[in-house]
Design a protein around this motif. Sequence first.
Motif, PDB file in Angstrom:
ATOM      1  N   ASN A 125      39.984  17.913  44.398  1.00 42.30           N
ATOM      2  CA  ASN A 125      39.584  18.794  45.494  1.00 42.30           C
ATOM      3  C   ASN A 125      40.784  19.534  46.089  1.00 42.30           C
ATOM      4  N   ALA A 126      41.897  18.835  46.242  1.00 45.54           N
ATOM      5  CA  ALA A 126      43.097  19.467  46.795  1.00 45.54           C
ATOM      6  C   ALA A 126      43.630  20.552  45.856  1.00 45.54           C
ATOM      7  N   LEU A 127      43.533  20.309  44.568  1.00 46.74           N
ATOM      8  CA  LEU A 127      44.055  21.264  43.593  1.00 46.74           C
ATOM      9  C   LEU A 127      43.165  22.488  43.436  1.00 46.74           C
ATOM     10  N   PHE A 128      41.851  22.270  43.368  1.00 48.58           N
ATOM     11  CA  PHE A 128      40.960  23.346  42.936  1.00 48.58           C
ATOM     12  C   PHE A 128      39.923  23.796  43.964  1.00 48.58           C
ATOM     13  N   ILE A 129      39.744  23.048  45.037  1.00 46.99           N
ATOM     14  CA  ILE A 129      38.703  23.414  46.008  1.00 46.99           C
ATOM     15  C   ILE A 129      39.315  23.645  47.381  1.00 46.99           C
ATOM     16  N   GLY A 130      39.833  22.594  48.011  1.00 47.37           N
ATOM     17  CA  GLY A 130      40.532  22.736  49.282  1.00 47.37           C
ATOM     18  C   GLY A 130      39.654  23.288  50.390  1.00 47.37           C
ATOM     19  N   LEU A 131      40.272  23.604  51.512  1.00 44.15           N
ATOM     20  CA  LEU A 131      39.582  24.237  52.633  1.00 44.15           C
ATOM     21  C   LEU A 131      39.705  25.750  52.457  1.00 44.15           C
ATOM     22  N   GLY A 132      38.687  26.330  51.889  1.00 44.46           N
ATOM     23  CA  GLY A 132      38.747  27.762  51.591  1.00 44.46           C
ATOM     24  C   GLY A 132      39.161  28.006  50.148  1.00 44.46           C
ATOM     25  N   ARG A 133      40.249  27.385  49.721  1.00 46.70           N
ATOM     26  CA  ARG A 133      40.691  27.458  48.323  1.00 46.70           C
ATOM     27  C   ARG A 133      41.662  26.320  48.055  1.00 46.70           C
ATOM     28  N   GLY A 134      41.765  25.929  46.810  1.00 43.55           N
ATOM     29  CA  GLY A 134      42.675  24.857  46.449  1.00 43.55           C
ATOM     30  C   GLY A 134      44.084  25.376  46.225  1.00 43.55           C
ATOM     31  N   GLU A 135      44.950  24.472  45.827  1.00 42.24           N
ATOM     32  CA  GLU A 135      46.340  24.845  45.566  1.00 42.24           C
ATOM     33  C   GLU A 135      46.447  25.837  44.414  1.00 42.24           C
ATOM     34  N   LEU A 136      45.555  25.716  43.427  1.00 39.82           N
ATOM     35  CA  LEU A 136      45.579  26.592  42.259  1.00 39.82           C
ATOM     36  C   LEU A 136      44.250  27.325  42.117  1.00 39.82           C
ATOM     37  N   LEU A 137      44.308  28.535  41.583  1.00 42.57           N
ATOM     38  CA  LEU A 137      43.104  29.299  41.251  1.00 42.57           C
ATOM     39  C   LEU A 137      43.055  29.429  39.728  1.00 42.57           C
ATOM     40  N   PRO A 138      42.257  28.593  39.074  1.00 40.29           N
ATOM     41  CA  PRO A 138      42.309  28.494  37.614  1.00 40.29           C
ATOM     42  C   PRO A 138      41.469  29.529  36.882  1.00 40.29           C
ATOM     43  N   TYR A 139      41.719  30.802  37.146  1.00 39.59           N
ATOM     44  CA  TYR A 139      40.924  31.880  36.562  1.00 39.59           C
ATOM     45  C   TYR A 139      41.832  32.888  35.853  1.00 39.59           C
ATOM     46  N   ALA A 140      41.360  33.352  34.702  1.00 36.71           N
ATOM     47  CA  ALA A 140      42.133  34.326  33.937  1.00 36.71           C
ATOM     48  C   ALA A 140      42.389  35.580  34.760  1.00 36.71           C
ATOM     49  N   SER A 141      41.365  36.080  35.463  1.00 38.55           N
ATOM     50  CA  SER A 141      41.538  37.310  36.244  1.00 38.55           C
ATOM     51  C   SER A 141      42.655  37.162  37.267  1.00 38.55           C
ATOM     52  N   TYR A 142      42.690  36.021  37.931  1.00 37.32           N
ATOM     53  CA  TYR A 142      43.707  35.825  38.962  1.00 37.32           C
ATOM     54  C   TYR A 142      45.104  35.769  38.341  1.00 37.32           C
TER      55      TYR A 142
ATOM     56  N   GLY B 229      46.128  39.071  39.544  1.00 32.92           N
ATOM     57  CA  GLY B 229      46.357  38.718  40.935  1.00 32.92           C
ATOM     58  C   GLY B 229      45.104  38.736  41.781  1.00 32.92           C
ATOM     59  N   PHE B 230      43.964  39.062  41.164  1.00 33.48           N
ATOM     60  CA  PHE B 230      42.690  39.125  41.882  1.00 33.48           C
ATOM     61  C   PHE B 230      41.602  38.455  41.053  1.00 33.48           C
ATOM     62  N   LEU B 231      40.548  37.980  41.720  1.00 28.02           N
ATOM     63  CA  LEU B 231      39.408  37.394  41.027  1.00 28.02           C
ATOM     64  C   LEU B 231      38.440  38.482  40.577  1.00 28.02           C
ATOM     65  N   ASN B 232      37.639  38.142  39.562  1.00 30.74           N
ATOM     66  CA  ASN B 232      36.545  39.007  39.105  1.00 30.74           C
ATOM     67  C   ASN B 232      37.026  40.393  38.673  1.00 30.74           C
ATOM     68  N   GLU B 233      38.120  40.425  37.938  1.00 30.16           N
ATOM     69  CA  GLU B 233      38.678  41.692  37.483  1.00 30.16           C
ATOM     70  C   GLU B 233      38.384  41.931  35.997  1.00 30.16           C
ATOM     71  N   LYS B 234      39.105  42.858  35.381  1.00 34.79           N
ATOM     72  CA  LYS B 234      38.847  43.266  33.994  1.00 34.79           C
ATOM     73  C   LYS B 234      38.839  42.109  32.998  1.00 34.79           C
ATOM     74  N   PRO B 235      39.726  41.099  33.134  1.00 35.67           N
ATOM     75  CA  PRO B 235      39.656  39.995  32.167  1.00 35.67           C
ATOM     76  C   PRO B 235      38.294  39.294  32.147  1.00 35.67           C
TER      77      PRO B 235
ATOM     78  N   ARG C 174      33.047  38.453  29.410  1.00 38.41           N
ATOM     79  CA  ARG C 174      31.576  38.505  29.391  1.00 38.41           C
ATOM     80  C   ARG C 174      31.066  39.306  28.205  1.00 38.41           C
ATOM     81  N   ARG C 175      31.752  40.384  27.843  1.00 41.62           N
ATOM     82  CA  ARG C 175      31.349  41.155  26.657  1.00 41.62           C
ATOM     83  C   ARG C 175      31.486  40.300  25.400  1.00 41.62           C
ATOM     84  N   ASP C 176      32.599  39.571  25.287  1.00 41.70           N
ATOM     85  CA  ASP C 176      32.815  38.740  24.106  1.00 41.70           C
ATOM     86  C   ASP C 176      31.855  37.560  24.077  1.00 41.70           C
ATOM     87  N   MET C 177      31.523  37.014  25.230  1.00 41.98           N
ATOM     88  CA  MET C 177      30.540  35.935  25.285  1.00 41.98           C
ATOM     89  C   MET C 177      29.185  36.421  24.780  1.00 41.98           C
ATOM     90  N   ALA C 178      28.774  37.592  25.234  1.00 39.62           N
ATOM     91  CA  ALA C 178      27.485  38.141  24.812  1.00 39.62           C
ATOM     92  C   ALA C 178      27.459  38.384  23.300  1.00 39.62           C
TER      93      ALA C 178
END
Length: 212
Positions: free
Chosen positions: A81-98, A102-108, A113-117
């Motif tokens: 929880n401390a690493l990935f969830i936390g209060l608002g966010r965890g210590e790390l943001l384990p996402y390719a876009s980030y 540097g931002f979530l939900n970006e081009k990566p 999603r295109r490759d998954m489809a």
Amino acid sequence: MSKQETVMTTEARAQIADEDRLRADLYDFLGVLLAAPPSEALLAQTASLSGDSETDLGVAVAALSRIARHTKPQAVEREFNALFIGLGRGELLPYASYYLTGFLNEKPLASLRRDMAARGMTRAQNVYEPEDNIASLMEMMGGLITGRFGKPATLGDQKTFFNTHIGPWAGHFFTDLEAAKNSVLYASVGAVGRVFMEIEAEGFRMSAEGSA
């Protein structure tokens, strides 16, 4: 999964080389550890692992096993929880876009999603976080190797998926996980992931040279 899909998966796995099956198992194992706090049963499974002291990956696996033997489910849940969830966010943001923008939900994420489809992959209905999280990507890679989404992917297709969605950032993430202030068990998970990503990247590089 239907009975027919189960049979297809079993038959596909029977045709996979032992080395590739082990690769897929490690991807899946990392995916499970990174998706949610490990249960007592998963901790016991992790504690039973053994690693070859002659290799970097073996040393990392052995260290993870030693720590798992002394880790309680409640403690590792707090760590997760401390690493990935936390209060608002965890210590790390384990996402390719980030990691890549540097931002979530970006081009990566859009690219993934295109490759998954194209490969017949869909997000589970009870999963709401973006698909470009590290746990999902580990699971996807393991599934590509074993044919969980259809036929087992060729080495070339595995390489393309890895180099597009995992290779550019996963090693950096695992290094961060290894050094995170809240990491205890997950420091060793980070070490296993970091070394494994290095091995995979080198293996794909050598396969390209061999086919040149």
